[in-house]
Write an enzyme that holds these catalytic residues in place. Structure first.
Site, PDB file in Angstrom:
ATOM      1  CD  GLN A  78      -3.038   1.051   2.137  1.00  0.00           C
ATOM      2  OE1 GLN A  78      -3.038   0.082   2.954  1.00  0.00           O
ATOM      3  NE2 GLN A  78      -4.007   2.054   1.916  1.00  0.00           N
ATOM      4  CG  PHE A  79       1.364   3.858  -3.533  1.00  0.00           C
ATOM      5  CD1 PHE A  79       1.264   5.294  -3.739  1.00  0.00           C
ATOM      6  CD2 PHE A  79       0.411   3.137  -4.147  1.00  0.00           C
ATOM      7  CE1 PHE A  79       0.470   5.831  -4.651  1.00  0.00           C
ATOM      8  CE2 PHE A  79      -0.717   3.816  -5.061  1.00  0.00           C
ATOM      9  CZ  PHE A  79      -0.627   5.109  -5.201  1.00  0.00           C
ATOM     10  CB  THR A  80      -1.945   5.534  -0.179  1.00  0.00           C
ATOM     11  OG1 THR A  80      -2.390   4.043   0.560  1.00  0.00           O
ATOM     12  CG2 THR A  80      -2.358   5.536  -1.554  1.00  0.00           C
TER      13      THR A  80
END
Length: 150
Positions: A78-80
């Site tokens: 989850q890059f966010t």
């Protein structure tokens, strides 16, 4: 490297309408890789999560690790998690590692966690649009950042 660790009674991840991974009791980990993260971050974070005492013992105190509780693990990229919200209303993801850097570290993290807990680790599909479902047990949710270790 930043992780959101949730103690779950069950969790699953789907992509394209198909379930690709599911676990029972254990930990669901959302993993965000930052620019500059490396294998040292992978090793430290996997060990920290494997040893973290967030499962109840016979007195209902959180004194057992996922290993001691016989739990499973599911890791989803989850890059966010690397979002910056300092300016304006649109998050900036400039701190997130590029996919060619993040994917090998994500895979390495899952492998290292598997070694630490002594069983296979389920994973999502890197870079895919995924749907995650879980039942947070407790609720217990802990955020860990490898850059904030002392």
């Amino acid at each position: 490297m930043r992780a959101v660790v949730q103690r779950v009674s069950r969790a699953a991840v789907s992509a394209g309408g198909t379930e690709i991974a599911a676990i029972g009791r254990g930990v669901m980990i959302l993993l965000g890789v930052a620019e500059g993260d490396n294998e040292e971050d992978v090793s430290w974070l996997a060990g920290k999560i494997a040893r973290m005492r967030i499962f109840a013992d016979e007195t209902q105190a959180m004194n057992r690790s996922v290993v001691e509780a016989g739990g499973e693990a599911l890791v989803v990229s989850q890059f966010t998690l690397q979002a910056s919200t300092r300016k304006g209303n649109r998050p900036s993801f400039i701190a997130a590692a590029r996919p060619e850097t993040a994917e090998p570290l994500y895979e390495s993290f899952a492998e290292r966690l598997s070694q630490e807990i002594g069983k296979p680790v389920s994973t999502g599909r890197f870079g895919a649009d995924m749907q995650v479902s879980l039942v947070n047990d407790g609720p217990v949710t802990i955020v860990i950042d490898s850059r904030l270790r002392e």
